[in-house]
Design a protein around this motif. Sequence first.
Motif, PDB file in Angstrom:
ATOM      1  N   ALA A  80       3.702 -26.556 -27.356  1.00 39.34           N
ATOM      2  CA  ALA A  80       2.210 -25.583 -27.042  1.00 39.34           C
ATOM      3  C   ALA A  80       1.539 -25.045 -28.478  1.00 39.34           C
ATOM      4  O   ALA A  80       1.932 -25.367 -29.761  1.00 39.34           O
ATOM      5  CB  ALA A  80       2.824 -24.677 -26.973  1.00 39.34           C
TER       6      ALA A  80
ATOM      7  N   VAL B 223       1.774 -28.929 -24.478  1.00 38.29           N
ATOM      8  CA  VAL B 223       0.516 -28.404 -23.763  1.00 38.29           C
ATOM      9  C   VAL B 223      -0.446 -27.536 -24.922  1.00 38.29           C
ATOM     10  O   VAL B 223      -0.074 -27.262 -25.631  1.00 38.29           O
ATOM     11  CB  VAL B 223       0.945 -27.113 -22.880  1.00 38.29           C
ATOM     12  CG1 VAL B 223      -0.084 -26.196 -22.129  1.00 38.29           C
ATOM     13  CG2 VAL B 223       2.577 -27.507 -22.563  1.00 38.29           C
TER      14      VAL B 223
ATOM     15  N   ALA C 208      -2.785 -24.536 -25.164  1.00 40.54           N
ATOM     16  CA  ALA C 208      -1.926 -23.472 -24.463  1.00 40.54           C
ATOM     17  C   ALA C 208      -2.153 -22.160 -23.889  1.00 40.54           C
ATOM     18  O   ALA C 208      -1.873 -21.736 -23.203  1.00 40.54           O
ATOM     19  CB  ALA C 208      -1.100 -23.416 -25.553  1.00 40.54           C
TER      20      ALA C 208
ATOM     21  N   VAL D 200       2.594 -17.252 -23.043  1.00 42.28           N
ATOM     22  CA  VAL D 200       2.900 -18.193 -23.450  1.00 42.28           C
ATOM     23  C   VAL D 200       4.330 -19.084 -24.333  1.00 42.28           C
ATOM     24  O   VAL D 200       4.964 -19.966 -23.430  1.00 42.28           O
ATOM     25  CB  VAL D 200       1.855 -19.336 -24.503  1.00 42.28           C
ATOM     26  CG1 VAL D 200       2.419 -20.552 -24.873  1.00 42.28           C
ATOM     27  CG2 VAL D 200       0.367 -18.975 -23.668  1.00 42.28           C
TER      28      VAL D 200
END
Length: 665
Positions: free
Chosen positions: A364, A331, A334, A377
């Motif tokens: 991430a 990701v 992020a 997150v």
Amino acid sequence: MPPPTPSEAAFERLLVALVAGVENEIVASARVATLAPALAPPPPLPERAETTVLDALFARRDEFLERDRFASIGEASSFNTKIVGVSFEGRQDRVTGLRAGDVVELEREPENSHDPNAVAVRMGLLPLGFLRREIARRIAPKIDAGERYEAHVTGVTGGREGRHVGVNLRVRRVRAAALAACVTDRRAVEEPAIRRALIGERPLRPAQGDVLARVRAGRSTLAIFGTGRGKSLCFQLPAVERALATGEKTIAFYPLRALANDQFDALRGRVASFGVRIFRANGAIDVDEREALETALADGSWDLILATPEFAQHHRDAFARTCNRPWLAVVDEAHHLFDSRHRPAYGTLGAYLREALGGPQVLALTATARDDAFRHVTETLGIEHWVIDPTVRENLHVVDARETSDKLGYVRDSLTQEGRAIVYCNSRVEATKLAERLRAALGDVVAFYHAGLGPRERTQVEELFRTGGVRAIVATSAFGEGVDLPDVRDVYLYHLNFSFTEFNQQAGRAGRDGLDARIHLLYGQSDRRINDYIIARDAPNLEVLRELYRGMRDLAGPEGLRTNYQDIARTLGIDAADERTVGAAVQIFTEAGLVSIANDDDGHCIRFMPKPGKVDLTQTTRYAEGEAERESFERFCELALGADALTLEGIVNRPIYPDRIERVR
């Protein structure tokens, strides 16, 4: 040559109308007094190799700006075309009997006296014609190198009212044998070779090593690195390693198409020779690229996919197949999981990874995660480990020259004697024009660089820049990925970027040797108006989409609408709609099942499907991605145009992370 990006194409059409006459030869009164002395033109040295290369580069500038619609054929997995030459040597009698679905052979004719790249089309021993020259020029070298192409007839046209018969083909690049060989050969590629391909001879930074250790140990991890500290390597290296060693897959999510596209182009150029199968997945890829992606998703014949969350969500079933389960989900940027929670694709990304992708390991990446974002997150993605690189690049200094009236004069007068400089523009035309003007003033120390240059020219310019033969590059965003030089003393943001990520990437290419470097901000409010215009045309809103649909349906005949997007835009005359708007709208309508697209000898045809009832266009990938781009630009403008230089300097030179947590866990 590659087609223009949406921003390039629109920028080049609009710039003259909106900002003609803005630049003049008056030096801005607010010129920063501390700028270094001007770079004096060097004495003429016609015998220098640099001069010869630059003369050739600038002599072909118009050629590099031409848009070649066949440029991507060489890399396409399949494409539609037609047989040429079917009207000669009695071939009409042969092709008249062809039917849709018939298989034909493609055969190289290197000794052809008319075209050394000739590719003949045959059925058995019967010659039917040839592929057109522009296409043959791009696939002939691949056939000569051992690649194979298959073709079948998709339709036979004409033959009525004295018209000659035409034959449409679908040509498919056969990769199975080559990929099977790659799987065997690529296992021998070791980590040092992969690392050199990605970052050259530069050693890993300690924080990169910490992240890689956690990823290789199977731990889901969050990496918070500042601009230019090498976040991308942390997923690229293990992703390529695992693909080559065990055939395991990686999917990387990006908030914007442009970011995924930049990474796609750069990464494919560095590691494709190893046999790594890389795809991008977003709502703007063309029909051929989408078909190749769908084929790869059907049987799992991919290694790395760079996707937007919207595309993955809208094609959930394809990505959820067992053959497509990745070992690693990346990701990027992020912090968008926290900042953009109202984007449905982001709000459900954590659940998507668990439910659709089987709960892969997660990496991430971001440069920005305050306490709330950090907590969101890590909780959303199930992350228990992190690495924070607290390095502050105190050598980077933002020079606030926003709203400068004479940008050309500013750059010309402030190019420094030591180190290198990069001037970033938003279009190929502007980069070329500015480079010409600077070369006229400063001599053979300036070159231009954009995606229209061929591989040979790109390599030559990069080498001149590395060796000091050229000190200043005027470029689009195509320059920078893979060209990591330590002593870039000045970066000029000549036009306004479209996002913080692009802003940070370009600014962060200055001063990587740790010595003082400057980022000059030359953009202003007029650039925002241009970018707003570009985004509006590339991402039409619902009102424009409805008006386009009604207008195009009214123009269509019984067989559909047979004309190009430019003519549609001109005929309808809708405000805030040009040919790019029509193209985006057609992609949205196609995805929503409102239209279908066909190509034959009579041209491009848009066929309108029976109305399926109420259709929510906002649920299409292409529309959702456009809204994300609009939102991202609005957020970026608030700071890029409104914040003071010190604030912007802080965004560029340091990561943002929670105060009261350990740096490595």
